[in-house]
Design an enzyme around this catalytic site. Structure first.
Site, PDB file in Angstrom:
ATOM      1  N   GLU B  29       0.790  -1.096  -0.014  1.00 51.19           N
ATOM      2  CA  GLU B  29       0.054   0.089  -0.094  1.00 51.19           C
ATOM      3  C   GLU B  29       0.936   1.083  -0.376  1.00 51.19           C
ATOM      4  O   GLU B  29       1.738   1.302   0.740  1.00 51.19           O
ATOM      5  CB  GLU B  29      -0.971  -0.083   1.336  1.00 51.19           C
ATOM      6  N   LEU B  56      -6.164  -1.931  -0.638  1.00 46.67           N
ATOM      7  CA  LEU B  56      -6.214  -2.480   0.879  1.00 46.67           C
ATOM      8  C   LEU B  56      -6.669  -3.918   1.072  1.00 46.67           C
ATOM      9  O   LEU B  56      -7.812  -4.149   1.511  1.00 46.67           O
ATOM     10  CB  LEU B  56      -7.232  -1.581   1.611  1.00 46.67           C
ATOM     11  N   GLU B  58      -4.936  -6.967   2.185  1.00 49.19           N
ATOM     12  CA  GLU B  58      -3.796  -7.707   2.395  1.00 49.19           C
ATOM     13  C   GLU B  58      -3.711  -9.304   2.326  1.00 49.19           C
ATOM     14  O   GLU B  58      -2.448  -9.688   1.758  1.00 49.19           O
ATOM     15  CB  GLU B  58      -3.375  -7.504   4.026  1.00 49.19           C
ATOM     16  N   TYR B  86      -1.177 -10.352  11.349  1.00 51.37           N
ATOM     17  CA  TYR B  86      -2.370 -11.362  11.779  1.00 51.37           C
ATOM     18  C   TYR B  86      -3.439 -11.757  10.748  1.00 51.37           C
ATOM     19  O   TYR B  86      -4.126 -12.580  10.810  1.00 51.37           O
ATOM     20  CB  TYR B  86      -3.030 -10.667  13.209  1.00 51.37           C
ATOM     21  N   HIS B 128      -1.158  -0.853  16.866  1.00 54.40           N
ATOM     22  CA  HIS B 128      -0.376  -0.403  16.112  1.00 54.40           C
ATOM     23  C   HIS B 128       1.131  -0.622  16.965  1.00 54.40           C
ATOM     24  O   HIS B 128       2.165   0.145  16.408  1.00 54.40           O
ATOM     25  CB  HIS B 128      -0.249   0.981  15.508  1.00 54.40           C
TER      26      HIS B 128
END
Ligand SMILES: Cc1ncc(C[n+]2csc(CCOP(=O)(O)OP(=O)(O)O)c2C)c(N)n1
Ligand SMILES: [Mg+2]
Lengths: 311, 321
Positions: B29, B56, B58, B86, B128
């Site tokens: 991205e 977006l 993944e 994850y 994050h």
């Protein structure tokens, strides 16, 4: 189709005797889809398959001897006995494997198509097979978007056999598969998946359009599995489909339909040929050695890592 | 001596490999823009056909890289957030990593997963701030956590050249660092530890951004103890030979790593040392707590991260025994 059918019938027996461990997801009833699609595929075209993958793998040209040996866990198997039913692959034939995770093959096929275009092999196509259940997997929808966005030569083949294990498609899927695919920008169509010639015709159009650079296609094949989802179902005595429904579909057996189109002598000849092939495969698989348990982690990496034993 | 920043080193590795090997391509991205800095300028140099901005998605682009790799490419996949791993654990652990064995060696999957900004981002809070390299090591995915710009260059180069999936974590706290470089940059083999400081009393094994922390602590303790500092550089595979030699010699071990304690990388080093390396005293781990979720407030964030003070105490504790 006859080859797949006989191969599967043999596997069903061997799953009971325990020669094939882990059971299988029988493809019986759906043969017209793999055969109709594969009629247009070349050796360098790529397919990704599913848990119900024997038909796709055989139709793409895998050697039945080595396919059966794989299911027997033999070192002569397609995957040297490391993959089994749910991972059977022949990468040299573009068969990037059956897959134990529903929907997982779709983005892998998109990647193969991306690489083909990048490498200038623009006549190559990639086919992603999956079931109706996979239409509820997010990654499949992501794969639709990427393929359409980048106009890649991918044919998504949805084998709608009416069920994801026990879940009927009308309780698992909102809307219509073809319209859903079209909404992503795929050229989408539906076809009778019980008629090999109908599938072949529709797939032929789609594959040709992919080769001509007209972007990804989607083909919904209405079909039915004649047996349980997995061989274990039979042993467990599970049943969730009513008899009349099953009978209405088995009456449309794609093999019987095709046989009726052939001269009886030709059909008999095909049957005899297949019987010989299966006998040969059974003999080959049955006499093939297994692998040394000390080699159980062979091929874990293409490059080396010294793995430490567990004890 | 020219100075090389950590990000520039990663960028240079991509630049050099893309120039050397036509098969190398990048998915991620905002990679054309080079949002993280690592892919900056690569789209201009090699075109958007090789440096590909993905939507977006993944899960799809991680497996797309698998398919492309089997078909002969050498994809590098950049993730914007470490916890996105994850989301794609299926695609990495269950697909890419397993293809080689499951196909009986027919397919190899040479994909590099680039994870910049790993570990705490100071104020970016729970989702994050993870540093999940131990997870990949546990699964058996080759995993590098470079601690210096030259190692970042060398390990990324090796990762791209490796025929298997390799993850490269770039810790947030290192991404602003620089190093004076004398001589040429070179590939660093996976599974080769680096002894940053020699010592005789205790072996400190430190990972990623905790390597400079360990070196600072070792220097500060120089009057008290002779501390050997080793960076394994890859958490899988581990250079057991280098670690074993050092630990057998010092008989004392402290591991500092930014994993959660339970089943973290430090646990494996401590267990192996206890089993095989003849420890004179029980080892110590400095890590995040069990099951840590990093809170937002900075003082709370910092409270959960392994630091110099905890390391100093751990070293003193193993030396006292
Ligand atoms: C992601 C995922 N969820 C659940 C399963 C367990 N499972 C295996 S096959 C299956 C049903 C799949 O249905 P469908 O896609 O329609 O294929 P079919 O079995 O009908 O050929 C399920 C739920 C799985 N393998 N992968
Ligand atoms: Mg189904």
């Amino acid at each position: 189709m006859r080859l797949i059918r006989e191969f599967e019938e043999h596997c069903l027996e061997m799953a009971v005797t325990g020669t094939i461990v882990g059971g299988i997801h029988p493809y019986i009833g759906q043969e017209a889809v793999a055969v109709g699609v594969s009629a247009h595929l070349r050796k360098d075209d790529v397919i990704t398959s599913t848990h119900r993958g024997h038909g796709h793998v055989l139709a793409k040209g895998a050697d039945p001897k080595r396919a059966l040996a794989e299911l027997y866990g033999a070192s002569t198997g397609l995957n040297r006995g490391r993959g089994g039913s749910m991972h059977a692959a022949d990468v040299g034939l573009g068969i990037y494997g059956a897959n134990g995770i529903v929907g997982a093959g779709a983005p892998i096929a998109v990647g193969a198509a991306w690489a083909a275009r990048r490498q200038g092999r623009d006549q190559q196509v990639a086919v992603a097979y999956f079931g109706d259940g996979a239409l509820s997997q997010g990654v499949v929808l992501e794969a639709f978007n990427l393929a359409a966005l980048w106009s890649l030569p991918v044919l998504f083949v949805c084998e709608n056999n009416g069920y994801a294990i026990s879940l009927p498609v009308d309780r698992g899927l909102a809307g219509d598969p073809v319209r859903r695919a079209a909404g992503f920008g795929l050229t989408a169509a539906a076809v009778d998946g019980m008629d090999v010639e109908a599938v072949a015709e529709a797939a032929g159009r789609a594959v040709a359009a992919c080769r001509a650079g007209r972007g990804p296609h989607f083909l919904e094949c209405a079909t039915y599995r004649f047996r349980g989802h997995h061989t274990v179902e039979h042993l467990m005595g599970i049943n969730y489909r009513d008899e009349a429904e099953v009978a209405s579909w088995t009456a449309r057996d794609p093999l019987a339909r095709q046989r009726a189109r052939l001269a009886p002598a030709v059909a008999d000849e095909v049957d005899a040929e297949i019987a010989a092939l299966i006998a040969e495969a059974v003999a080959f698989a049955g006499s093939s050695p297994g692998s040394d348990p000390r080699d159980a982690l062979d091929y874990l990496y293409a490059g080396m890592v010294p793995t430490r034993p567990g004890a | 001596m020219p100075s090389l920043s950590y990000i520039a080193a990663l960028n240079q590795a991509l630049r050099d490999e893309m120039a050397r090997d036509e098969r190398v391509c990048i998915f991620g991205e905002d990679v054309c823009l080079g949002l993280t800095g690592i892919t900056k300028g690569l789209a201009e140099a090699h075109g958007t056909g090789r440096v590909v901005d993905t939507p977006l998605s993944e899960q799809a682009f991680t497996s797309l890289a698998t398919g492309a790799a089997i078909a002969g490419q050498r994809p590098v996949v950049e993730f914007q957030i470490p916890s996105l791993l994850y989301l794609v654990f299926e695609q990495i652990a269950n697909q890419a990593h397993k293809f080689s064995l499951m196909t009986g060696g027919q397919a190899s999957v040479p994909v590099t997963y680039l994870v910049p900004g790993s570990g705490s981002r100071s104020g970016m809070a729970g989702q994050h701030s993870d540093h999940p390299y131990s997870l990949l090591a546990h699964v058996g995915v080759k995993t590098a956590v470079p601690a210096t710009p030259s190692d970042a260059y060398g390990l990324l180069l090796s990762a791209i050249r490796e025929p298997d999936p390799v993850a490269v974590f770039a810790p947030t706290l290192l991404m602003g660092t620089s190093e004076e470089i004398d001589g040429d940059l070179d590939a660093v083999p996976l599974g080769s530890a680096r002894t940053h400081r020699e010592g005789t009393d205790v072996t400190v094994v430190a990972v990623g951004h905790l390597v400079p922390v360990a070196l600072q602590v070792a220097a500060d303790l120089a009057d008290e103890a002779s501390v050997e500092v080793i960076d394994p550089r890859t958490v899988y595979p581990v250079d057991w030979e280098t670690l074993g030699k050092s630990i057998s010699r010092t008989g004392r071990l402290v591991v500092i790593d930014d994993s959660n304690r339970m089943c973290g990388f430090g646990a494996e080093i401590a267990a192996t040392a206890a089993e095989e390396f003849g420890l004179a005293v029980p080892p110590k781990r400095v890590s995040r707590p069990d099951g840590a979720v990093i809170p937002y407030a900075l003082n709370l964030d910092h409270a959960l991260l392994p630091d110099a003070l905890e390391l100093t105490e751990a070293i003193r504790a193993v030396l006292r025994r």
